[in-house]
Design a protein around this motif. Structure first.
Motif, PDB file in Angstrom:
ATOM      1  N   ASN A 369     -37.374 -24.140  37.520  1.00 52.15           N
ATOM      2  CA  ASN A 369     -36.241 -23.754  36.880  1.00 52.15           C
ATOM      3  C   ASN A 369     -36.320 -25.045  35.876  1.00 52.15           C
ATOM      4  O   ASN A 369     -35.974 -24.370  35.161  1.00 52.15           O
ATOM      5  CB  ASN A 369     -35.544 -23.476  38.404  1.00 52.15           C
ATOM      6  CG  ASN A 369     -35.153 -22.335  39.134  1.00 52.15           C
ATOM      7  OD1 ASN A 369     -35.651 -21.630  38.985  1.00 52.15           O
ATOM      8  ND2 ASN A 369     -34.106 -22.701  39.768  1.00 52.15           N
TER       9      ASN A 369
ATOM     10  N   ASP B 110     -27.535 -24.913  33.382  1.00 50.75           N
ATOM     11  CA  ASP B 110     -27.586 -22.831  34.226  1.00 50.75           C
ATOM     12  C   ASP B 110     -26.524 -22.256  34.139  1.00 50.75           C
ATOM     13  O   ASP B 110     -26.085 -21.516  33.957  1.00 50.75           O
ATOM     14  CB  ASP B 110     -28.304 -23.681  34.805  1.00 50.75           C
ATOM     15  CG  ASP B 110     -29.690 -23.615  35.744  1.00 50.75           C
ATOM     16  OD1 ASP B 110     -30.043 -23.696  34.595  1.00 50.75           O
ATOM     17  OD2 ASP B 110     -30.086 -24.209  36.113  1.00 50.75           O
ATOM     18  N   GLN B 283     -36.198 -14.756  33.780  1.00 52.44           N
ATOM     19  CA  GLN B 283     -35.132 -15.147  33.995  1.00 52.44           C
ATOM     20  C   GLN B 283     -35.952 -17.514  33.442  1.00 52.44           C
ATOM     21  O   GLN B 283     -34.935 -17.868  33.353  1.00 52.44           O
ATOM     22  CB  GLN B 283     -35.457 -15.766  34.780  1.00 52.44           C
ATOM     23  CG  GLN B 283     -37.131 -16.213  35.859  1.00 52.44           C
ATOM     24  CD  GLN B 283     -37.388 -15.288  36.567  1.00 52.44           C
ATOM     25  OE1 GLN B 283     -37.799 -14.300  36.194  1.00 52.44           O
ATOM     26  NE2 GLN B 283     -37.922 -14.836  37.588  1.00 52.44           N
ATOM     27  N   ASP B 295     -31.158 -17.460  42.960  1.00 50.43           N
ATOM     28  CA  ASP B 295     -32.013 -18.007  42.948  1.00 50.43           C
ATOM     29  C   ASP B 295     -31.325 -19.480  44.236  1.00 50.43           C
ATOM     30  O   ASP B 295     -32.751 -19.847  44.896  1.00 50.43           O
ATOM     31  CB  ASP B 295     -31.932 -18.576  41.339  1.00 50.43           C
ATOM     32  CG  ASP B 295     -33.817 -19.237  41.782  1.00 50.43           C
ATOM     33  OD1 ASP B 295     -34.630 -19.387  41.566  1.00 50.43           O
ATOM     34  OD2 ASP B 295     -32.863 -20.825  41.349  1.00 50.43           O
TER      35      ASP B 295
END
Lengths: 402, 341
Positions: A369, B110, B283, B295
């Protein structure tokens, strides 16, 4: 009518699977189910298992999210599971898989010691193949341009520049850089290549250092030679880029090697050479993986007996002979072909096994991520690595690891 | 209607709503305030794994969960208050970045990155969906009766396609040297990489959503157009109203409740944008709030998942939907009250 069509389709499927090789040595009467990944090697193995009868094989690339819960049920929803060193951990830690020593002694005479995944002296899984990301390159392009096969990343970058200047392909490099799992795996490879370790003895993260910075810088340098859409490109996409002659080099999975010479799909048959993964500044920039079979703990011993025998039929020499190039098999009867050369050379270079540990799952997610923001220029390297460490620490604290 | 009869009719639906909506919501709310931690122990373990030729055995320190007599992992659940919300929102970092007027500093968190995209996506597509739906409905309504059936069928097709499948199909038109990218490259004579730029991705995702949802708006509006009073239209024509004026003063006021309805549904749906992220694999550049929850909820290879943060993220998404619906719901409520007097 519909039922009839299903029956027909099912019959055709079994015929198709059965026609390729010899069949099963015994007639299985215990109903069994298996849950494995869905790539080529598993198709071959579960196909061979199905020949014994009463085996329902489920091939699912999302198996990793299903397996822990399905095996924790009592009785377990699947008797046979396919795992790799990444997905083995949750099953082993929860002890929802059973030790196989007795069964190996009884039915596993043909297994090689190399296939037995042993922890604390007990066998927990039987490996059937190894996998690694290694260098594949277009030997015709490199020899035309007079470039020697690259063995480390400096040479890869130099070769990529030369290929770019020559303009013979769309993009000199391909990369499995899809944000998420794939991108994280590329970082893992390169970070090991720099000699890094992900956590210390207390499971605290150790990526925010010079090696981490260098790894990120290397990934950015490589990405400059890739298709600009590299953050959306997974193994299948890179494989297709190779097959269509759009790229000249890539670090790709050994299980994809045979596809380069598949004349039905590939326009570059015989032109792609398999070599060891490039060396990082410190060591081999790749990780070794294994895929293998586990049996659920929550089932009767009779079922386990049948399941193990079926599994052995799935990974026997007959299956390997019929599917020699589908994987780098660990099974007797395998003839290492050209497609195995890269994996073998990578192992010989001392590539580390991918860590099977709880912290690795957390770290892999944090990396997957976090890295894209650096490659797109949203964050600088120091912030990226600090955020990755923070994300890891947060998740590890929540999980109870820290 | 007597209260007993009313209750008997409503009870089953109320019961199901309690069971399938209220109870899970309460559970998610509870989970967002609690964290369940597994107890770990560290042991020395000898691990043997396959090399290519020989086995590699090494002794390593392994952290593994503690199991009780039943073979279950020992875990403790503790109350963390707003801890999970704080981890998601990162208020300190957010305020600091805002104080420095550092937009990029906000966008690296995020949650705020996802919120930015989700809001932009929802608010940009809303007028387009309503406008396109109305345009198609008006066009079909004035088309010859003999071809209306076929036009309606074709216009509905995008809505029938499963969202993820639709998104993936459109992605295939553009990814790499997909047909449309190749065509654009041929026309513009430059190299185009649609999926490599956040702005082109965002545009494509919005385009896809409008393409996908406009048929729904069209069907609703088309049904509404059938109920427009012809006498009113004719009087408007006699009064000298132009085509546009008839639309503005007769048709639109008549179907206004339907426009509000379509807007409500679209706001709720678009705020939960998810298929586009997966379909266009965006993403790396763009994430939505729903994707963030997904996620956090997806277990990694070692089986860990952040349930508490995922619950907090889900609650925040729900709060966001309520906030965004308030103006429209308020309007409906006022209209309703005005109508009932």
């Amino acid at each position: 009518m519909r039922k009839y069509i299903y029956a027909l389709a099912g019959g055709a499927l079994m015929l198709g699977a059965g026609g390729a090789w010899g069949g099963c040595a015994f007639d299985n009467t215990v109903p069994l189910k298996s849950l494995t990944a869905g790539f080529e090697a598993w198709k071959a193995v579960t196909g061979a298992m199905s020949e014994c009868g009463n085996v329902e094989a489920e091939l699912d690339q999302e198996f990793r999210t299903k397996q822990p819960a399905a095996f924790a049920a009592n009785p377990a929803l699947y008797q046979i599971g396919g795992v790799s060193n990444g997905t083995f951990t949750p099953l082993y830690d929860a002890k929802t898989i059973r030790p196989l020593d007795d069964l190996v002694a009884k039915y596993g005479g043909q297994l090689k010691p190399n296939q037995l995944i042993t922890l604390d002296g007990q066998v927990w899984a039987v490996a059937m193949m190894v996998n690694a990301q290694h260098l594949m390159y277009r030997s015709d392009i490199l020899s035309d341009l007079g470039i020697a096969a690259p063995t480390n990343y400096d040479e890869v970058l130099a070769a990529a520049q030369a290929i770019q200047d020559a303009g013979v392909v769309d993009y000199p490099l391909g990369g499995t850089y899809k944000a998420g799992w794939n991108l994280a795996q590329e970082f893992v490879n390169a970070y090991f290549g720099h000699g890094g370790d992900f956590v210390d003895a207390d499971n605290m993260p150790t990526v925010n250092n010079q090696m981490g910075m260098d790894t990120l810088a290397l990934m950015k340098a490589l990405s400059a030679y890739m298709d600009p859409e590299y953050l959306a490109s997974d193994s299948t996409y890179v494989q297709q880029q190779f097959q269509q002659g759009k790229i000249a080099m890539a670090n790709l999975w050994a299980s994809r090697a045979a596809a380069m010479d598949d004349a039905n799909e590939s326009q570059v048959v015989g032109k792609v050479t398999m070599a060891a993964a490039p060396m990082g500044p410190a060591e081999s920039a790749s990780t070794l993986w294994w895929d293998g079979i586990v049996l659920a703990a929550n089932m009767s011993d009779e079922e386990a007996d049948a399941a193990f025998r079926v599994a052995m039929e799935g990974i026997d020499s007959e299956m390997v002979m019929a599917n020699n190039d589908a994987a780098v098999w660990l099974i007797d009867g395998y003839v290492p072909g050209m497609s195995a050369a890269g994996a073998a050379a990578t192992a010989a270079d001392g590539a580390r096994p991918y860590p099977s540990a709880t912290w690795m799952g957390l770290m892999h997610t944090a990396l997957g991520n976090g890295i894209a923001a650096y490659l797109t220029g949203e964050k600088d390297a120091a912030t990226t690595l600090a955020d990755i460490e923070a994300a890891y620490t947060q998740a590890a604290q929540e999980a109870g690891l820290l | 209607m007597k209260f007993r009869v009313f209750a008997a009719f409503v009870a089953p639906s109320l019961l199901l709503m309690l069971l399938f909506i209220a109870a899970p919501l309460v559970s998610v709310l509870w989970q967002s305030f609690h964290v369940t931690q597994v107890e770990f122990e560290t042991v020395e373990t000898e691990v043997c794994t396959p090399g290519f030729i020989t086995q590699t055995c090494q002794t390593e320190t392994r952290t593994r969960p503690v199991l009780d007599e039943d073979g279950k992992m020992v875990s403790t659940t503790s109350f963390v208050g707003l801890g999970s919300y704080r981890k998601l929102l990162e208020p300190d970092r957010f305020v600091r970045a805002l104080g420095d007027l550092n937009w990029r500093g906000v966008m690296v968190i995020d949650f705020w990155k996802a919120l930015r995209f989700t809001l932009a996506f929802t608010l940009f597509t809303l007028p387009l969906v309503v406008g396109m739906g109305l345009l198609i409905a008006l066009a079909v309504n004035s088309a010859a009766k003999s071809i209306r059936g076929q036009i309606i069928f074709v216009s509905l097709l995008p809505f029938i396609i499963t969202p993820v499948i639709g998104a993936i199909s459109i992605r295939w038109l553009f990814v790499g040297d997909g047909i449309l990218t190749a065509l654009l490259e041929w026309i513009l004579e430059t190299d185009i990489a649609v999926l490599a730029n956040p702005w082109s991705l965002e545009f494509l995702m919005m385009f896809y959503r409008v393409w996908h949802v406009a048929p729904f708006a069209f069907v609703v509006f088309y049904a509404g157009l059938q109920t427009v009073n012809n006498d009113a239209i004719e009087s408007a024509v006699i009064d000298g109203a132009s085509r546009f004026e008839r639309l503005r003063y007769v048709v639109i006021p008549h179907i206004m409740p339907l426009i509000v309805f379509v807007a409500l549904i679209h706001l709720m749906d678009a705020y939960r944008a998810f298929e586009e992220i997966i379909g266009f694999s965006s993403q790396a550049h763009l994430i939505s709030l729903q994707w963030l929850t997904y996620d956090l909820l997806t277990p990694d290879d070692s089986g860990n998942r952040a349930i508490s943060r995922a619950s907090a993220s889900a609650m925040l998404t729900m709060i966001g939907i309520v906030v965004i619906l308030v103006p429209l719901l308020g309007k409906t409520w006022r209209d309703h009250k005005a109508g009932s007097i």
